[in-house]
Write a protein that holds these residues in place. Structure first.
Motif, PDB file in Angstrom:
ATOM      1  N   GLN A 251      -3.915 -13.729  -0.137  1.00 21.27           N
ATOM      2  CA  GLN A 251      -5.029 -14.318  -0.878  1.00 21.27           C
ATOM      3  C   GLN A 251      -5.390 -13.338  -2.008  1.00 21.27           C
ATOM      4  O   GLN A 251      -6.301 -13.412  -2.756  1.00 21.27           O
ATOM      5  N   GLY A 252      -4.286 -12.700  -2.517  1.00 18.88           N
ATOM      6  CA  GLY A 252      -4.365 -11.824  -3.761  1.00 18.88           C
ATOM      7  C   GLY A 252      -5.288 -10.547  -3.563  1.00 18.88           C
ATOM      8  O   GLY A 252      -5.971 -10.246  -4.647  1.00 18.88           O
ATOM      9  N   GLY A 253      -5.368 -10.164  -2.438  1.00 22.11           N
ATOM     10  CA  GLY A 253      -6.560  -8.708  -2.436  1.00 22.11           C
ATOM     11  C   GLY A 253      -5.794  -7.769  -3.365  1.00 22.11           C
ATOM     12  O   GLY A 253      -4.702  -7.544  -3.515  1.00 22.11           O
ATOM     13  N   THR A 254      -6.805  -6.967  -3.960  1.00 16.66           N
ATOM     14  CA  THR A 254      -6.417  -6.083  -4.972  1.00 16.66           C
ATOM     15  C   THR A 254      -5.903  -4.668  -4.193  1.00 16.66           C
ATOM     16  O   THR A 254      -6.405  -4.294  -3.181  1.00 16.66           O
ATOM     17  N   ILE A 255      -4.670  -4.352  -4.565  1.00 19.93           N
ATOM     18  CA  ILE A 255      -4.001  -3.146  -4.044  1.00 19.93           C
ATOM     19  C   ILE A 255      -4.471  -1.846  -4.815  1.00 19.93           C
ATOM     20  O   ILE A 255      -4.258  -1.690  -6.042  1.00 19.93           O
TER      21      ILE A 255
ATOM     22  N   PHE B  20       0.796  -1.036   0.131  1.00 19.30           N
ATOM     23  CA  PHE B  20       0.041   0.107  -0.120  1.00 19.30           C
ATOM     24  C   PHE B  20       0.808   1.145  -0.131  1.00 19.30           C
ATOM     25  O   PHE B  20       1.870   1.347   0.705  1.00 19.30           O
ATOM     26  N   ASP B  21       0.677   2.246  -0.699  1.00 16.67           N
ATOM     27  CA  ASP B  21       1.181   3.497  -0.820  1.00 16.67           C
ATOM     28  C   ASP B  21       0.384   4.398   0.370  1.00 16.67           C
ATOM     29  O   ASP B  21      -0.794   4.117   0.497  1.00 16.67           O
ATOM     30  N   GLU B  22       1.381   4.924   1.115  1.00 15.45           N
ATOM     31  CA  GLU B  22       0.939   5.592   2.129  1.00 15.45           C
ATOM     32  C   GLU B  22       0.837   7.300   2.108  1.00 15.45           C
ATOM     33  O   GLU B  22       0.188   8.053   3.106  1.00 15.45           O
ATOM     34  N   GLY B  23       1.493   7.457   0.968  1.00 15.69           N
ATOM     35  CA  GLY B  23       1.222   8.799   0.609  1.00 15.69           C
ATOM     36  C   GLY B  23       2.293   9.678   1.347  1.00 15.69           C
ATOM     37  O   GLY B  23       2.984   9.257   2.300  1.00 15.69           O
ATOM     38  N   PRO B  24       2.542  11.100   0.784  1.00 11.32           N
ATOM     39  CA  PRO B  24       3.490  11.952   1.601  1.00 11.32           C
ATOM     40  C   PRO B  24       3.003  12.554   2.836  1.00 11.32           C
ATOM     41  O   PRO B  24       2.354  13.609   2.967  1.00 11.32           O
ATOM     42  N   LYS B  25       3.407  11.941   3.985  1.00 14.40           N
ATOM     43  CA  LYS B  25       2.918  12.610   5.240  1.00 14.40           C
ATOM     44  C   LYS B  25       4.309  13.439   5.704  1.00 14.40           C
ATOM     45  O   LYS B  25       5.304  13.352   5.116  1.00 14.40           O
TER      46      LYS B  25
END
Lengths: 191, 191
Positions: free
Chosen positions: B183-187, B144-149
């Protein structure tokens, strides 16, 4: 699944505005005028803070969604103009991301630079261009807390492929901020 | 005004979960277990990403609202667990801010540290305590991209009177992140 429709946030006047304008094409110079008009109408109708935003298809300039600040009215601290416009655009396009490869992406035009939350939301929305009117310092001068953004927030967006243009029709946008303050509009910071 | 209810975002299982738990009091050590349970149930029900959150009244530990990640299902890039929980809490309490002076405020308990958007939303929500399970690096390791904090995001919250505790039951929270990936969940990053 139950129905979740972010358009249900909009007051009647804004819903009518959207019905009359969405789907029309706007040349680049008129897009910010529309965002500022939304901000001004929100103040005039006393339906929220002095902020407006809109999502346009970049290739044609087609208006996909409008947003206005609805924090107080909707009892929702997230209901900033940018968030409302992005959520409605995603809902209309049935997609959680507005990213499209090539020249067919979307832009967010907002009457004021994004706060720290909307800054992050811009990244997740998949837009490829952000156009701002008033600067962060203008919103702060009007009494709004804009939150802790990364110091180089424009560069952070640009690193992620999001073009940023700011200060467009700044004076017009600032006039709306001032009109809200001068008529005693509520400053709805969290505390 | 038209009806806007953020609870309409919740899938049936989560609505039932909320009905069975909201209003009950939870001791501090069980609050993170509940947030992680929500994350795990979201993965198991395949209704969204591996993130859960909850808003508690600080004085009594009374559960006010639950949230899960619903980005894909609701076609809304803002529908992170924290945003959903905060919006529902504000809606239930009929207030755009959860700030209360003295000891009677609210806390947000989240199975993972906030992304850049949720970080800003935490400030606007008026909560006075943020409790996190998995760290940003754990979410990033799961894809997951958590973005620029802002670099010192914890200090930025503390400067604004928000207490931050992180890494609570981290291993349990990370297990849910891993179960989603395995389980291959969508990112569902924006691009």
């Amino acid at each position: 699944m139950k129905q979740f429709n972010p358009e249900s946030l909009l007051p009647d006047w804004a819903e009518e505005f959207a019905q009359n304008t969405c789907g029309l094409c706007f040349p680049a110079e008129e897009r910010m005028m529309l965002a500022i008009e939304l901000a001004g109408l929100n103040v005039r109708h006393k339906t929220g803070g002095p902020f407006g935003a809109a999502v346009f298809d970049r290739a044609l300039g087609k208006l996909e969604a409008v947003g206005i600040n609805l924090v107080i009215r909707s009892n929702c601290s997230h209901a900033h103009a940018e968030m409302v416009a992005l959520a409605i655009a995603e809902h209309r396009l049935s997609s959680f991301s507005l990213f499209r490869s090539g020249n067919s992406g979307y832009e967010l035009v907002t009457s004021s630079e994004p706060c720290s939350m909307c800054f992050g939301a811009v990244v997740w929305s998949g837009i490829t261009r952000l156009v701002c009117g008033a600067l962060t310092e203008d919103a702060v001068a009007a009494g709004f807390d804009e939150g802790p953004k990364p110091e180089k927030w424009v560069e952070e967006l640009e690193k992620r492929g999001i073009e940023v243009v700011t200060g467009v029709l700044r004076e017009e946008a600032v006039k709306v901020l001032r009109s809200y303050t001068s008529q005693g509009g509520t400053i709805y910071n969290a505390r």
